[in-house]
Design a protein around this motif. Structure first.
Motif, PDB file in Angstrom:
ATOM      1  N   GLY A 191       0.776  -1.236   0.000  1.00 13.91           N
ATOM      2  CA  GLY A 191       0.000   0.000   0.000  1.00 13.91           C
ATOM      3  C   GLY A 191       0.800   1.274   0.000  1.00 13.91           C
ATOM      4  O   GLY A 191       0.231   2.368  -0.062  1.00 13.91           O
ATOM      5  N   SER A 192       2.136   1.166   0.018  1.00 14.20           N
ATOM      6  CA  SER A 192       2.943   2.386   0.121  1.00 14.20           C
ATOM      7  C   SER A 192       2.895   3.226  -1.148  1.00 14.20           C
ATOM      8  O   SER A 192       3.107   4.446  -1.094  1.00 14.20           O
ATOM      9  N   THR A 193       2.614   2.588  -2.287  1.00 18.36           N
ATOM     10  CA  THR A 193       2.529   3.359  -3.537  1.00 18.36           C
ATOM     11  C   THR A 193       1.135   3.331  -4.152  1.00 18.36           C
ATOM     12  O   THR A 193       0.910   3.898  -5.218  1.00 18.36           O
ATOM     13  N   ASN A 194       0.201   2.664  -3.493  1.00 26.51           N
ATOM     14  CA  ASN A 194      -1.165   2.579  -4.012  1.00 26.51           C
ATOM     15  C   ASN A 194      -1.978   3.759  -3.490  1.00 26.51           C
ATOM     16  O   ASN A 194      -2.299   3.836  -2.305  1.00 26.51           O
ATOM     17  N   LYS A 195      -2.325   4.691  -4.369  1.00 25.20           N
ATOM     18  CA  LYS A 195      -3.038   5.908  -3.959  1.00 25.20           C
ATOM     19  C   LYS A 195      -4.511   5.883  -4.361  1.00 25.20           C
ATOM     20  O   LYS A 195      -5.141   6.916  -4.540  1.00 25.20           O
ATOM     21  N   SER A 196      -5.070   4.699  -4.509  1.00 24.87           N
ATOM     22  CA  SER A 196      -6.465   4.572  -4.946  1.00 24.87           C
ATOM     23  C   SER A 196      -7.420   5.226  -3.959  1.00 24.87           C
ATOM     24  O   SER A 196      -7.220   5.179  -2.741  1.00 24.87           O
ATOM     25  N   ASP A 197      -8.489   5.820  -4.509  1.00 29.07           N
ATOM     26  CA  ASP A 197      -9.549   6.358  -3.657  1.00 29.07           C
ATOM     27  C   ASP A 197     -10.849   5.574  -3.837  1.00 29.07           C
ATOM     28  O   ASP A 197     -11.914   6.047  -3.466  1.00 29.07           O
ATOM     29  N   LEU A 198     -10.733   4.345  -4.404  1.00 28.28           N
ATOM     30  CA  LEU A 198     -11.907   3.484  -4.571  1.00 28.28           C
ATOM     31  C   LEU A 198     -11.715   2.198  -3.773  1.00 28.28           C
ATOM     32  O   LEU A 198     -10.591   1.691  -3.664  1.00 28.28           O
ATOM     33  N   PRO A 199     -12.773   1.634  -3.218  1.00 29.99           N
ATOM     34  CA  PRO A 199     -12.656   0.394  -2.426  1.00 29.99           C
ATOM     35  C   PRO A 199     -12.064  -0.738  -3.265  1.00 29.99           C
ATOM     36  O   PRO A 199     -12.556  -1.043  -4.356  1.00 29.99           O
ATOM     37  N   GLY A 200     -11.001  -1.362  -2.730  1.00 26.57           N
ATOM     38  CA  GLY A 200     -10.365  -2.478  -3.418  1.00 26.57           C
ATOM     39  C   GLY A 200      -9.574  -2.090  -4.634  1.00 26.57           C
ATOM     40  O   GLY A 200      -9.013  -2.954  -5.334  1.00 26.57           O
ATOM     41  N   LYS A 257       1.455   5.915 -13.205  1.00 24.68           N
ATOM     42  CA  LYS A 257       0.946   6.293 -14.523  1.00 24.68           C
ATOM     43  C   LYS A 257       0.676   5.073 -15.404  1.00 24.68           C
ATOM     44  O   LYS A 257       0.376   5.211 -16.588  1.00 24.68           O
ATOM     45  N   ARG A 258       0.776   3.870 -14.813  1.00 25.31           N
ATOM     46  CA  ARG A 258       0.554   2.660 -15.599  1.00 25.31           C
ATOM     47  C   ARG A 258      -0.930   2.307 -15.720  1.00 25.31           C
ATOM     48  O   ARG A 258      -1.471   2.285 -16.820  1.00 25.31           O
ATOM     49  N   PHE A 259      -1.571   2.007 -14.590  1.00 27.40           N
ATOM     50  CA  PHE A 259      -2.989   1.638 -14.660  1.00 27.40           C
ATOM     51  C   PHE A 259      -3.688   1.921 -13.341  1.00 27.40           C
ATOM     52  O   PHE A 259      -3.059   2.047 -12.290  1.00 27.40           O
ATOM     53  N   GLN A 265     -16.828   4.853 -12.435  1.00 29.82           N
ATOM     54  CA  GLN A 265     -16.298   5.337 -11.165  1.00 29.82           C
ATOM     55  C   GLN A 265     -14.804   5.644 -11.276  1.00 29.82           C
ATOM     56  O   GLN A 265     -14.321   6.637 -10.722  1.00 29.82           O
ATOM     57  N   LEU A 266     -14.070   4.797 -11.987  1.00 26.40           N
ATOM     58  CA  LEU A 266     -12.646   5.051 -12.210  1.00 26.40           C
ATOM     59  C   LEU A 266     -12.462   6.349 -12.993  1.00 26.40           C
ATOM     60  O   LEU A 266     -11.579   7.156 -12.698  1.00 26.40           O
ATOM     61  N   ARG A 267     -13.298   6.525 -13.986  1.00 26.82           N
ATOM     62  CA  ARG A 267     -13.197   7.705 -14.843  1.00 26.82           C
ATOM     63  C   ARG A 267     -13.445   8.988 -14.044  1.00 26.82           C
ATOM     64  O   ARG A 267     -12.817  10.018 -14.280  1.00 26.82           O
ATOM     65  N   ALA A 268     -14.370   8.909 -13.079  1.00 28.93           N
ATOM     66  CA  ALA A 268     -14.743  10.092 -12.297  1.00 28.93           C
ATOM     67  C   ALA A 268     -13.819  10.336 -11.105  1.00 28.93           C
ATOM     68  O   ALA A 268     -13.900  11.385 -10.456  1.00 28.93           O
ATOM     69  N   SER A 269     -12.924   9.396 -10.826  1.00 30.09           N
ATOM     70  CA  SER A 269     -12.062   9.512  -9.653  1.00 30.09           C
ATOM     71  C   SER A 269     -11.120  10.719  -9.742  1.00 30.09           C
ATOM     72  O   SER A 269     -10.554  11.018 -10.798  1.00 30.09           O
ATOM     73  N   LYS A 270     -10.962  11.418  -8.617  1.00 29.65           N
ATOM     74  CA  LYS A 270     -10.009  12.528  -8.571  1.00 29.65           C
ATOM     75  C   LYS A 270      -8.590  12.043  -8.803  1.00 29.65           C
ATOM     76  O   LYS A 270      -7.761  12.758  -9.382  1.00 29.65           O
ATOM     77  N   LYS A 271      -8.297  10.823  -8.357  1.00 33.70           N
ATOM     78  CA  LYS A 271      -6.956  10.269  -8.540  1.00 33.70           C
ATOM     79  C   LYS A 271      -6.656  10.015 -10.022  1.00 33.70           C
ATOM     80  O   LYS A 271      -5.512  10.115 -10.457  1.00 33.70           O
ATOM     81  N   THR A 272      -7.671   9.684 -10.795  1.00 37.53           N
ATOM     82  CA  THR A 272      -7.478   9.510 -12.234  1.00 37.53           C
ATOM     83  C   THR A 272      -7.051  10.825 -12.863  1.00 37.53           C
ATOM     84  O   THR A 272      -6.136  10.873 -13.700  1.00 37.53           O
TER      85      THR A 272
END
Length: 901
Positions: free
Chosen positions: A44-53, A59-61, A77-84
């Motif tokens: 989780g140190s480099t995973n900046k996801s804001d969606l569950p799971g 910049k890969r995926f 939901q991925l498309r609308a994510s602020k992190k995207t």
């Protein structure tokens, strides 16, 4: 990982049980992520996801697990994510283990497919591995699968038989691979009975493959002989047809197979080779034996649209006009068929045959269309036409290729193209020639095209034949050629011009094409880096090409060219067609426009064949004097970092006025701060009294005294100064000598008298600010790119060739004031974005909208002073500039003659 390895890895994921938590890490591994990066992602140190799971991998995926049947919703939901929006990953990916929904964030293109198709859709996911997408691969993944299997087979055979990897046996190894491909293709398309070849091999070789080489030798020997001549061969070879056509001629041998190599052969035979696309397959197979290309398997490929840019204007477009005109007249169409049967195509740098394959296929398609029309017009006429089959033979297609493997591949690719064309013919007319024995063979010659006499490879045309030379010779800059390549250039040019050393490698192909056309007629069209029609190349090469009644009859202005390999930069190329002079109209293609004109100059402008000659000291249009900056020749000793300068001043405050800001190219573009000593002779005693400075002056003296350059040695007497000791009284306008090709504008800056300009820049001292508006214009950039050329891909500025020849109209005072105001708006806009540097501001992906706007206003203003409105494109810009230049030269020549008289 190369694309085939990515395909294999994704296919493995698709075949396994779906685990929503494990999937993103398996996907990361399959798309070439390092284990260290995957470990950080897991913890989780480099995973900046804001969606569950979800898992966001830089910049890969960006992946998110989807509830059953909700993959599309999760993609939203991925498309609308602020992190995207902030991270901009290349791929958005949602799946429930049954369906996949994915999107490219750059283009917005989406993919919806079954999870089990993950491997087959590998091309869509290449950006997650840092590779560009490759549509030809995506549309026909069997090419990648087949190439991957062959690459593994090739490597396994070399490991088992090291001598087969040596130069002495490389040709035999290449022939083996081509023969295997032919046999696998033949049994999958019906040339051989279904699975005949593989059934015999795996029946008569033992399970481990230890006898496979003997079985292959017997099979190949049988296919090289009619049945009644097969004495001494095993009885089972009687099933095999006589192939001939040169494919099994010459030495027949095979390396020994170990268990691993035999397994790869079995896997290769299990593919559906009938779906092979010869356009791309040839290039892919070429990479099997090329270690440099292996890492980018399948990416070294000239796309069909780019090939059509060459062969379309060369001969296909005229043929289409001829077909259209005769569409309702059977006799005219019969004449067109006869015309097509006399076309000969020659690629003197054919590689794996892409240009020849596409040329052959396009001609065959037109031939079939004409025959269908003849059947509509006259059934009796069509019957006799269709019975004679095709009159476009593959032995009408010639090539030279230095790589033996590529040459063998080209022959095979053309055979596959011929078979597929015949199959299409049969679909339409119900008949086609028997596939075996092979009759015609493409005339592909292995050798060095610059050392060979082309007339011996490509026979001069007989009466009624038309010859077309087409291709894409190697892109090698003049300063990157090997000793061997320089020797080849010498062999081509040494008897004709002395300055061939400044020319790029491709120039040799242009010259040899011109020589052939001059002697025998025909036409040529070759791809080249844009340098061939820019800068010094024009006066060096084009007077030689355009002598003897040769002209340019079509040309593509520079456009980006990339083979999609991730380690290859896109370069700007041109396509130029040559023919003997005639009265026909000429064509210039510029982006999406086509201009019909009377003449094309070597600069690809719709003007006479004008060649720009450097003006020595002054602008011929009365612009202010531009000079080169000051050359240090100091071994780095007169230049200081900010810390070094501050240390000297701290200990010796009286030295502060001995320093000025130093501006080289990096200082101008990247905003780096450095300083230099600027010591007038009257301040020399002070400078020499400071130990830190005195030591540096002594080092400069030694550097210059030991130089091999006489100019540097003569400057040793003033080792406290740069070679040129110049600075503005008030201000200076500075422009870098070399700029990035990505920047949409040249980037002059405005500095004060506190700055010394280095020789990495050009400078105009103490002149009005309106000069900056001209230097900042798109119009000026186009001129510099054209007449000065590039240092590799980068714009290469020259004061004598670019600035002193730049055409301007006679400006009114009001126009000069308007240009001054425009220049000030550009400078003010830049300052408003401080501390962003020139590199930041003119990055085409990040350029501020307001800066783009003021530049557009500046362009429109300046261009309206030339023709009353902005120009439509670069072709129109250059046409106007060259006409102004030609008129000025004529005026100067007339004045000179009057003066002499």
């Amino acid at each position: 990982m190369n694309p085939t390895e990515i395909y294999d890895a994704l296919s493995t994921i698709a075949e396994a049980s779906f685990d929503a938590e494990e999937f993103p890490f398996s996907f990361a591994e399959a798309t070439d992520a390092s284990q260290a990066a995957i470990s950080k992602l897991r913890n989780g140190s480099t995973n900046k996801s804001d969606l569950p799971g979800g898992v966001l991998f830089g910049k890969r995926f960006y992946y998110a697990p989807a509830p059953a049947g909700k993959s599309d919703t999760t993609l939203e939901q991925l498309r609308a994510s602020k992190k995207t929006k902030s991270s901009k990953p290349a791929i958005l990916l949602a799946t429930d283990g049954e369906m996949i929904a994915a999107e490219h964030t750059a283009s917005g293109e989406t993919l919806h497919c079954a999870f089990k198709e993950l491997g087959d859709q590998f091309g869509f996911f290449l950006p997650a591995a840092g590779k560009e997408r490759y549509r030809a691969v995506e549309e026909n993944p069997v090419d990648v699968k087949a190439t991957g299997k062959l690459a593994k087979l090739y490597d396994a055979l070399i490991r088992a038989n090291p001598d087969w990897g040596t130069d002495a046996r490389r040709h035999e190894m290449n022939q083996l691979m081509m023969r295997l491909i032919f046999c696998m293709f033949a049994e999958d398309v019906g040339i051989f009975p279904e699975q005949q070849f593989s059934r015999l091999i795996f029946t008569y070789a033992d399970d481990k493959g230890e006898e496979a080489h003997k079985v292959l030798i017997a099979a190949f020997q049988a296919m090289n002989l009619p049945r009644h001549k097969r004495t001494g061969l095993p009885a089972w070879t009687g099933e095999l047809d006589y192939v001939n056509g040169g494919l099994f001629a010459g030495t027949i041998d095979a390396p020994k197979f170990d268990t691993i190599a035999f397994r790869y052969l079995r896997e290769a035979c299990g593919l559906d080779w009938g779906k092979i696309n010869p356009d791309i397959f040839g290039s892919m197979i070429q990479s099997v034996a090329d270690a440099k290309q292996r890492a980018e398997l399948g990416m070294h490929y000239t796309s069909v649209p780019n090939i059509m840019k060459v062969i379309g204007p060369l001969f296909l477009d005229d043929l289409d006009v001829e077909i259209h005109k005769g569409w309702d007249r059977a006799r005219a169409l019969q004449q067109t068929l006869s015309h097509m049967s006399h076309i000969r195509v020659f690629d003197p740098a054919c590689g794996s045959g892409n240009f020849l394959v596409v040329s052959y296929r396009e001609l065959r398609a037109r031939e079939t269309r004409i025959m269908q029309r003849l059947e509509e017009l006259d059934g009796r006429n069509a019957m006799s036409t269709s019975e004679m089959f095709s009159r476009i033979k593959i032995d009408h297609f010639y090539g030279i290729e230095i790589s033996d493997f590529a040459a063998e591949t080209a022959k095979l690719a053309l055979f596959i193209a011929e078979y597929q064309a015949n199959a299409s013919f049969k679909t339409v007319f119900g008949r086609c020639p028997a596939a075996l024995p092979l009759r015609d063979a493409a005339r592909i010659h292995t050798g060095n095209a610059l050392r060979l006499n082309w007339e011996e490879i490509f026979p001069p045309p007989t009466e009624g034949e038309e010859v077309f030379i087409a291709g894409n010779p190697p892109f090698i800059w003049s300063n990157e050629m090997s000793t061997t390549q320089k020797g080849e250039m010498k062999s081509v040019f040494s008897e004709h011009i002395k300055s061939y050393g400044i020319l790029d490698y491709v120039s040799s192909w242009y010259f040899k094409s011109k020589e052939f056309i001059h002697k025998y007629g025909g036409k040529s069209a070759l791809v080249a880096t844009s340098a061939i029609c820019q800068g010094q190349s024009v006066p060096a090469l084009w007077p030689l090409l355009l002598d003897s009644g040769i002209e340019i009859f079509f040309a593509y202005r520079p456009f980006p060219w990339s083979n999609n390999a991730s380690n290859k930069a896109t370069v700007d190329v041109v396509v130029i067609g040559l023919q003997k002079k005639c009265m026909s109209k000429k064509l210039i293609f510029d982006a999406d426009t086509k201009s019909i004109i009377n003449n094309i100059s070597p600069y690809i402008t719709p003007t006479d064949n004008i060649i720009v000659i450097p003006s020595r000291k002054r602008s011929i249009f009365g612009l202010p004097i531009m000079v080169g900056g000051c050359k240090p020749i100091d071994g780095g000793n007169l230049i200081f970092s900010t810390n070094e300068r501050n240390d000297v001043i701290k200990d010796n405050p009286q030295t502060e006025n001995l320093f000025k800001k130093f501006m080289g190219a990096d200082e101008l573009i990247k905003g780096i701060e450095r300083w230099c000593l600027f010591i007038d002779d009257r301040k020399l005693p002070l400078a020499q009294s400071i130990n830190d400075i005195s030591i540096r002056i002594d080092k400069v003296k030694k550097t210059r005294e030991n130089s091999s350059d006489s100019g540097a040695r003569s400057a040793a007497i003033k080792s406290h100064q740069f070679r040129e000791h110049s600075v503005a009284k008030n201000n200076a306008i500075v422009i870098p000598a070399v700029s990035s090709e990505r920047r949409p504008y040249l980037t002059p800056v405005f500095v004060g008298s506190d700055t010394v300009i280095s020789n990495r820049n050009y400078v105009i001292y103490d002149q009005p600010v309106w000069i900056l508006a001209i230097l900042s214009s798109l119009l000026h950039r186009v001129w510099i790119l054209t007449v000065c050329g590039k240092l590799q891909a980068r714009p290469n500025y020259s004061n004598t060739l670019g600035w002193n020849t730049f055409p301007v109209p006679k400006f009114t005072d009001e126009q000069l004031e308007a240009l001054s105001a425009s220049a000030r708006r550009i400078l003010k806009c830049r300052y408003s974005h401080y501390p962003k540097t020139i590199a930041d501001l003119y990055d085409p992906d990040k350029m501020p909208d307001d800066l783009r706007a003021v530049h557009k206003e500046n362009d429109d203003l300046l261009e309206s002073m030339y023709i009353g409105r902005p120009f439509r494109n670069d072709t129109e810009r250059l046409e106007t500039l060259f006409k102004l230049y030609a008129a000025k030269i004529k005026t100067l020549e007339t004045a000179s003659k009057k003066k002499k008289a």
